[in-house]
Design an enzyme around this catalytic site. Structure first.
Site, PDB file in Angstrom:
ATOM      1  N   HIS A 161       0.847  -1.202   0.000  1.00 37.36           N
ATOM      2  CA  HIS A 161       0.000   0.000   0.000  1.00 37.36           C
ATOM      3  C   HIS A 161       0.878   1.245   0.000  1.00 37.36           C
ATOM      4  CE1 HIS A 161      -3.232  -2.553   2.126  1.00 37.36           C
ATOM      5  NE2 HIS A 161      -3.780  -2.160   0.994  1.00 37.36           N
ATOM      6  N   CYS A 246      -2.367   0.737   9.735  1.00 35.12           N
ATOM      7  CA  CYS A 246      -3.495  -0.098   9.300  1.00 35.12           C
ATOM      8  C   CYS A 246      -4.434  -0.481  10.429  1.00 35.12           C
ATOM      9  CB  CYS A 246      -3.041  -1.428   8.707  1.00 35.12           C
ATOM     10  SG  CYS A 246      -1.435  -1.497   8.047  1.00 35.12           S
TER      11      CYS A 246
HETATM   12  C1  CIR Z   1      -3.412  -7.664   3.391  1.00 39.41           C
HETATM   13  O1  CIR Z   1      -2.640  -8.200   2.596  1.00 39.41           O
HETATM   14  O2  CIR Z   1      -4.423  -7.103   2.999  1.00 39.41           O
HETATM   15  C2  CIR Z   1      -3.105  -7.749   4.868  1.00 39.41           C
HETATM   16  N1  CIR Z   1      -2.383  -8.944   5.153  1.00 39.41           N
HETATM   17  C3  CIR Z   1      -2.310  -6.563   5.327  1.00 39.41           C
HETATM   18  C4  CIR Z   1      -3.028  -5.252   5.201  1.00 39.41           C
HETATM   19  C5  CIR Z   1      -2.249  -4.116   5.738  1.00 39.41           C
HETATM   20  N2  CIR Z   1      -2.956  -2.900   5.612  1.00 39.41           N
HETATM   21  C6  CIR Z   1      -2.388  -1.719   5.351  1.00 39.41           C
HETATM   22  O3  CIR Z   1      -1.198  -1.637   5.084  1.00 39.41           O
HETATM   23  N3  CIR Z   1      -3.195  -0.677   5.322  1.00 39.41           N
END
Ligand code: CIR
Length: 252
Positions: A161, A246
């Site tokens: 992201h 997150c």
């Molecule tokens: C994913 O791959 O969607 C989750 N394992 C990690 C999401 C992390 N979110 C973020 O960086 N906003």
């Protein structure tokens, strides 16, 4: 009032999606203690935390930031780029509706993850990469334009992201670990940090920032700039490509 949404991790957390990392064992009990520590840190800094009901069938639900972009009194419910995460948004929408937010939605076929959206001072940078596409960014721009915000799409090719690569300090200086940033020249004021997780700060208000405990050199840089740093250990979430940003959505 300053409030923040959080979402308790569930038993299937170790099955969370991985894109750039190899899978390594996640300790669910430790993750829960780390999450409680994160929530306690927010509360100690004056944030009222509101829990989105846990979604035990959704391994990545703890990363609540990805389900919404909140701008003023408007909550733009995301349409996550990963199919496996689509079911996470309904509960976020219900909570924000109950809190009195106006609701808008990113509609199919567009996709957008909240983790791709970096806001500072009326500018909203949106990372176009594996999770967020041009259609999602355009829809967000249309929702935010009446509120005076300008959306600036930027490429994200090296990390999951945009906010895995860069976040902004209270004065608007954008911090990033250069090997993971597509184009540092995007930002007028860019501060390179020596550690990957040093690029992730949550603004707590005033000169206080929340960051991960495993970036001591970046922490020192921030403290030299007069910032007050609150550090939390989030190792179990980092194994799943998560970071401090997150794990919450700040509402102002
Ligand atoms: C994913 O791959 O969607 C989750 N394992 C990690 C999401 C992390 N979110 C973020 O960086 N906003």
């Amino acid at each position: 009032m300053t409030r923040a949404l959080v979402r308790r991790p569930g038993p299937r957390l170790p099955e969370g999606l991985l894109t750039h990392l190899e899978r390594s064992p996640v300790d669910v009990d430790l993750a829960l203690r780390q999450w409680e520590g994160y929530v306690a840190a927010l509360r100690a800094e004056g944030w009222d935390t509101v829990e989105v009901p846990a979604a035990d069938d959704c391994p990545d639900a703890v990363f609540v930031e990805d389900t919404v972009v909140v701008y003023g009194d408007l909550a733009v419910i995301s349409r996550p780029g990963a199919d496996a995460r689509r079911a996470e948004t309904a509960a976020t929408e219900a909570v924000l509706r109950d809190l009195g937010f106006r609701i808008a939605r990113i509609e199919a076929p567009g996709t957008l993850d909240g983790g791709d959206v970096l806001k500072h001072g009326g500018t909203v940078w949106v990372g176009l990469g594996g999770r967020t596409d041009r259609d999602g960014a355009d829809q967000l721009a249309a929702h935010l334009a009446p509120m005076g915000a300008t959306v600036v799409p930027v490429p994200v090719t090296k990390v999951l992201h945009l906010k895995t690569a860069v976040t902004a300090l209270p004065d608007g200086t954008v911090v990033g670990h250069e090997p993971l940033v597509d184009d540092p020249a995007t930002w007028e004021r860019f501060l390179p940090v020596p550690e990957e997780s040093g690029a992730h700060v949550v603004l707590l208000g005033g000169d206080a920032v929340l960051m991960a405990a495993d970036a001591p050199l970046s922490r020192a840089l921030f403290e030299e700039r007069g910032l007050r740093v609150v550090a939390v250990d989030i190792s179990e979430f980092e194994k799943l490509e998560g970071c401090v940003t997150c794990l919450s959505v700040r509402l102002r």
